[in-house]
Each structure stands twice: as C-alpha cells, then as structure tokens.
Scaffold this motif. Sequence first.
Motif, PDB file in Angstrom:
ATOM      1  N   SER A  65       0.848  -1.191   0.000  1.00 23.73           N
ATOM      2  CA  SER A  65       0.000   0.000   0.000  1.00 23.73           C
ATOM      3  C   SER A  65       0.881   1.237   0.000  1.00 23.73           C
ATOM      4  O   SER A  65       2.040   1.183   0.401  1.00 23.73           O
ATOM      5  CB  SER A  65      -0.937   0.015   1.209  1.00 23.73           C
ATOM      6  N   THR A  66       0.297   2.353  -0.461  1.00 26.19           N
ATOM      7  CA  THR A  66       0.995   3.628  -0.500  1.00 26.19           C
ATOM      8  C   THR A  66       0.064   4.704   0.036  1.00 26.19           C
ATOM      9  O   THR A  66      -1.110   4.742  -0.329  1.00 26.19           O
ATOM     10  CB  THR A  66       1.415   3.991  -1.941  1.00 26.19           C
ATOM     11  N   VAL A  67       0.592   5.555   0.916  1.00 22.01           N
ATOM     12  CA  VAL A  67      -0.181   6.662   1.476  1.00 22.01           C
ATOM     13  C   VAL A  67       0.641   7.942   1.411  1.00 22.01           C
ATOM     14  O   VAL A  67       1.839   7.911   1.126  1.00 22.01           O
ATOM     15  CB  VAL A  67      -0.610   6.404   2.947  1.00 22.01           C
ATOM     16  N   GLU A  68      -0.030   9.053   1.695  1.00 19.23           N
ATOM     17  CA  GLU A  68       0.657  10.330   1.829  1.00 19.23           C
ATOM     18  C   GLU A  68       0.284  10.915   3.179  1.00 19.23           C
ATOM     19  O   GLU A  68      -0.892  11.013   3.521  1.00 19.23           O
ATOM     20  CB  GLU A  68       0.254  11.290   0.717  1.00 19.23           C
ATOM     21  N   VAL A  69       1.305  11.278   3.945  1.00 23.86           N
ATOM     22  CA  VAL A  69       1.109  11.873   5.265  1.00 23.86           C
ATOM     23  C   VAL A  69       1.848  13.208   5.286  1.00 23.86           C
ATOM     24  O   VAL A  69       3.070  13.224   5.177  1.00 23.86           O
ATOM     25  CB  VAL A  69       1.630  10.954   6.398  1.00 23.86           C
ATOM     26  N   SER A  70       1.099  14.275   5.395  1.00 22.73           N
ATOM     27  CA  SER A  70       1.688  15.623   5.444  1.00 22.73           C
ATOM     28  C   SER A  70       2.673  15.882   4.309  1.00 22.73           C
ATOM     29  O   SER A  70       3.758  16.405   4.516  1.00 22.73           O
ATOM     30  CB  SER A  70       2.356  15.865   6.796  1.00 22.73           C
ATOM     31  N   GLY A  71       2.310  15.457   3.109  1.00 27.16           N
ATOM     32  CA  GLY A  71       3.130  15.717   1.940  1.00 27.16           C
ATOM     33  C   GLY A  71       4.213  14.699   1.666  1.00 27.16           C
ATOM     34  O   GLY A  71       4.879  14.775   0.638  1.00 27.16           O
ATOM     35  N   SER A  72       4.418  13.741   2.544  1.00 29.59           N
ATOM     36  CA  SER A  72       5.440  12.710   2.338  1.00 29.59           C
ATOM     37  C   SER A  72       4.766  11.377   2.074  1.00 29.59           C
ATOM     38  O   SER A  72       3.811  11.006   2.755  1.00 29.59           O
ATOM     39  CB  SER A  72       6.336  12.584   3.567  1.00 29.59           C
ATOM     40  N   LYS A  73       5.296  10.658   1.097  1.00 27.17           N
ATOM     41  CA  LYS A  73       4.725   9.356   0.757  1.00 27.17           C
ATOM     42  C   LYS A  73       5.303   8.275   1.653  1.00 27.17           C
ATOM     43  O   LYS A  73       6.482   8.293   1.987  1.00 27.17           O
ATOM     44  CB  LYS A  73       4.982   9.018  -0.704  1.00 27.17           C
ATOM     45  N   GLY A  74       4.430   7.352   2.008  1.00 28.97           N
ATOM     46  CA  GLY A  74       4.842   6.188   2.770  1.00 28.97           C
ATOM     47  C   GLY A  74       4.425   4.933   2.035  1.00 28.97           C
ATOM     48  O   GLY A  74       3.375   4.903   1.391  1.00 28.97           O
ATOM     49  N   TRP A  75       5.240   3.895   2.127  1.00 32.96           N
ATOM     50  CA  TRP A  75       4.989   2.656   1.401  1.00 32.96           C
ATOM     51  C   TRP A  75       5.285   1.478   2.312  1.00 32.96           C
ATOM     52  O   TRP A  75       6.169   1.547   3.167  1.00 32.96           O
ATOM     53  CB  TRP A  75       5.893   2.613   0.166  1.00 32.96           C
TER      54      TRP A  75
END
Length: 137
Positions: A65-75
């Motif tokens: 999965s991929t998300v964005e938290v406060s402008g930064s992507k997390g995977w």
Amino acid sequence: MNRRDLNFVFQNSDKNQLNRLYEKISSEQKVIVIQEPTSQTIMLPMKDPVSGGTFYAGEVLVTTSTVEVSGSKGWAMVMDDNPELSLILSTIDGCFASGLYTDLIESLYISTLTKISDTREKINQMVNATKVNFDLM
C-alpha cells in the motif's frame, strides 16, 4: 534507525502498540491513501552459493500500500494477505519520512528490535542444545 528497516522490524512488532500509534497519527494528521492495500505475488530471488549467480526460488504472497502523510509518501510491503498491517506500516513510513512522531516511532522500533533479538537468542539456545559433539562418541 534506518527507514528501509522499518518495514521488516514493525512486521514483528506488538499489534496493539502499532494500532495505538496508527490511531494517533490518523486522528492528528491528514492521511491520503494513494494505493489501497493490494495483495500480489512477487518472485523470491536467491543467490546460488556455488556459482554466485541468482535464481528465483518461487513466489511469495505480499500486500502493498501507499499513502501520503503531510506531503510525504509512505509505502509498505508485508508478508501474506494482510491489508490492515500494510496500511498501518505505510502510514508510519510516511510519518517517518515527513519527520513526524519520530520519537514514538523510534521507541517502538527499539523495543521491537530488542524483542526480535531476545527471540533469536532463545531459538539459538534451543538449537545449540541439540548439537551433537562427535568427539565424545
């Protein structure tokens, strides 16, 4: 603590602690899901110890999965079909990338590494207890 190690370490972490950290992040930060958790198979590369070449030992089921938290992507990529854990770990990865909650993430990281080390030590002790000493035979 290295970002690329977070994924492996947190897969071995206490689920309740992970859930509490995820709830804190998702309630206080804007989390945008870029890619919903998706189950897929990937080829597992192995190294041949004799020739030094590589080959594929088979397929492994993973969830990414991929998300964005406060402008930064997390995977995140986790073993098996586990969409909840994949979403939690990608959110934590995004927070770490943006520099948010680093003290909480580091605390959980260190406690999980300690747990992994203790578990490995116990397993090694059990294996060493079965070792045969042929000099005594």
